[in-house]
Design a protein around this motif. Sequence first.
Motif, PDB file in Angstrom:
ATOM      1  N   ALA A 230       0.850  -1.199   0.000  1.00 51.25           N
ATOM      2  CA  ALA A 230       0.000   0.000   0.000  1.00 51.25           C
ATOM      3  C   ALA A 230       0.880   1.241   0.000  1.00 51.25           C
ATOM      4  O   ALA A 230       1.967   1.256   0.577  1.00 51.25           O
ATOM      5  CB  ALA A 230      -0.912   0.005   1.218  1.00 51.25           C
ATOM      6  N   SER A 231       0.398   2.293  -0.631  1.00 51.83           N
ATOM      7  CA  SER A 231       1.137   3.556  -0.691  1.00 51.83           C
ATOM      8  C   SER A 231       0.595   4.542   0.335  1.00 51.83           C
ATOM      9  O   SER A 231      -0.511   4.389   0.850  1.00 51.83           O
ATOM     10  CB  SER A 231       1.026   4.174  -2.086  1.00 51.83           C
ATOM     11  N   VAL A 232       1.390   5.578   0.585  1.00 52.79           N
ATOM     12  CA  VAL A 232       1.002   6.631   1.521  1.00 52.79           C
ATOM     13  C   VAL A 232       1.169   7.985   0.839  1.00 52.79           C
ATOM     14  O   VAL A 232       2.213   8.273   0.249  1.00 52.79           O
ATOM     15  CB  VAL A 232       1.863   6.587   2.800  1.00 52.79           C
ATOM     16  N   VAL A 233       0.128   8.796   0.912  1.00 54.01           N
ATOM     17  CA  VAL A 233       0.197  10.203   0.544  1.00 54.01           C
ATOM     18  C   VAL A 233       0.362  10.979   1.841  1.00 54.01           C
ATOM     19  O   VAL A 233      -0.434  10.813   2.771  1.00 54.01           O
ATOM     20  CB  VAL A 233      -1.079  10.662  -0.198  1.00 54.01           C
ATOM     21  N   VAL A 234       1.395  11.805   1.939  1.00 49.76           N
ATOM     22  CA  VAL A 234       1.651  12.569   3.159  1.00 49.76           C
ATOM     23  C   VAL A 234       1.015  13.947   3.043  1.00 49.76           C
ATOM     24  O   VAL A 234       1.453  14.783   2.244  1.00 49.76           O
ATOM     25  CB  VAL A 234       3.165  12.685   3.429  1.00 49.76           C
ATOM     26  N   GLY A 235      -0.042  14.162   3.810  1.00 56.30           N
ATOM     27  CA  GLY A 235      -0.661  15.472   3.879  1.00 56.30           C
ATOM     28  C   GLY A 235      -0.037  16.290   5.003  1.00 56.30           C
ATOM     29  O   GLY A 235       0.626  15.753   5.893  1.00 56.30           O
ATOM     30  N   GLY A 236      -0.243  17.583   4.978  1.00 59.51           N
ATOM     31  CA  GLY A 236       0.264  18.449   6.034  1.00 59.51           C
ATOM     32  C   GLY A 236       1.759  18.362   6.246  1.00 59.51           C
ATOM     33  O   GLY A 236       2.205  18.245   7.385  1.00 59.51           O
ATOM     34  N   PRO A 237       2.573  18.437   5.178  1.00 57.07           N
ATOM     35  CA  PRO A 237       4.029  18.288   5.364  1.00 57.07           C
ATOM     36  C   PRO A 237       4.648  19.394   6.195  1.00 57.07           C
ATOM     37  O   PRO A 237       5.755  19.230   6.714  1.00 57.07           O
ATOM     38  CB  PRO A 237       4.558  18.306   3.928  1.00 57.07           C
ATOM     39  N   PHE A 238       3.947  20.522   6.341  1.00 59.65           N
ATOM     40  CA  PHE A 238       4.466  21.623   7.157  1.00 59.65           C
ATOM     41  C   PHE A 238       3.857  21.638   8.557  1.00 59.65           C
ATOM     42  O   PHE A 238       4.038  22.597   9.303  1.00 59.65           O
ATOM     43  CB  PHE A 238       4.204  22.963   6.471  1.00 59.65           C
ATOM     44  N   ASN A 239       3.127  20.554   8.930  1.00 62.56           N
ATOM     45  CA  ASN A 239       2.505  20.462  10.253  1.00 62.56           C
ATOM     46  C   ASN A 239       1.706  21.721  10.609  1.00 62.56           C
ATOM     47  O   ASN A 239       1.930  22.366  11.639  1.00 62.56           O
ATOM     48  CB  ASN A 239       3.535  20.171  11.336  1.00 62.56           C
ATOM     49  N   SER A 240       0.784  22.093   9.732  1.00 60.14           N
ATOM     50  CA  SER A 240      -0.096  23.255   9.895  1.00 60.14           C
ATOM     51  C   SER A 240       0.632  24.591   9.786  1.00 60.14           C
ATOM     52  O   SER A 240       0.075  25.630  10.157  1.00 60.14           O
ATOM     53  CB  SER A 240      -0.860  23.201  11.227  1.00 60.14           C
ATOM     54  N   GLY A 241       1.880  24.589   9.310  1.00 60.49           N
ATOM     55  CA  GLY A 241       2.579  25.847   9.053  1.00 60.49           C
ATOM     56  C   GLY A 241       3.828  26.067   9.872  1.00 60.49           C
ATOM     57  O   GLY A 241       4.665  26.905   9.518  1.00 60.49           O
ATOM     58  N   ILE A 242       4.022  25.340  10.969  1.00 60.29           N
ATOM     59  CA  ILE A 242       5.175  25.562  11.839  1.00 60.29           C
ATOM     60  C   ILE A 242       6.493  25.278  11.119  1.00 60.29           C
ATOM     61  O   ILE A 242       7.527  25.876  11.444  1.00 60.29           O
ATOM     62  CB  ILE A 242       5.060  24.693  13.123  1.00 60.29           C
ATOM     63  N   LEU A 243       6.467  24.427  10.101  1.00 57.92           N
ATOM     64  CA  LEU A 243       7.685  24.116   9.341  1.00 57.92           C
ATOM     65  C   LEU A 243       7.852  25.010   8.111  1.00 57.92           C
ATOM     66  O   LEU A 243       8.765  24.799   7.317  1.00 57.92           O
ATOM     67  CB  LEU A 243       7.691  22.645   8.911  1.00 57.92           C
TER      68      LEU A 243
END
Length: 334
Positions: A230-243
Amino acid sequence: MTGKTFETRRVGQTDLFVTTLGLGGASLAGNYTPVPADQARATLAHALDAGITLFDTAPHYGFGRSEHLVGDVLRERRAGAVLSTKVGRLLRPVHGQPWPRDEWIDPLPFREVYDYSYEGIMRSFEDSLQRLGLEAIDMLHVHDIGTLTHGVDGNRQYWHQLANGGYKALNELREAGLVKAIGLGVNEWQVLMDAMELGQWDVFLLAGRYTLLEQTALDPFLATCVKHGASVVVGGPFNSGILAGGNRFDYASAPEAIVKKVRAIEAVCAEFTVPLPAAALQFPLLHPAVCNVLPGPRTPQELDGILEWWDTKIPDELWARLTEKGLLAPGAAA
């Protein structure tokens, strides 16, 4: 802008391939910040021009607004685009009555009703096609099932619905060729481990739990995805903006411990002259289970900034240094 050449990766064991960079549709629906419709449509078109192929939306985003906006653009330019949306919430008209608007600025006049049953998922799928104005959806995710959204007691009834009819509906849609991939879209990896006991899933959209800041999903979840194909799409790579220069983490003000860790990561990035957001954007793709990273720009200009970070060269030594300092989980950058 002329189209870029992005790496593409396969979605699970399907015949579906997506660019490693996608576009999430929550921000375009006015997630905490107003986004005019013309601006949202321009951002979507800009992403198509850039060569991005994966576009993710959901009935929840603006209570239908995001699906309408995505459909407006893809109806004219669907060729090559991969469309992802979600099930689990039905939208009911409010008929002029006040209704909770949650985090959405100027949402459409609908209230949400959770429904993960066979009938609910089939209805949600058809309703999404109508809002989108399209004849096909490629990827269909069960949205926000789990204790994070519903609590332990509240989730029991919804999990029963999914296990005793909802999964059957998704599998029938896949077997009929009406969707190409099925999965879940959530903010907690534990429920995805439970879901693997229900049947065969192609892809999971996991937001915020496998990022440069947090790798709690590394083991056992990502390792199990590799095992199951199974594959994974990573959402929120900036953790809501902190990154990415903001002050929010997990949709709220970042606690001091998180701010301190971000500063430490940023200091290592500075040693290698790498912008922190560039490292955050590219990090998840180091794992073989991850097929796509899904940021949510609100404007064409924000998307241009993301594309610049995407093109930043990041030396392997940066990941090694973060691991040595205990800022990355062991094995995350292997």
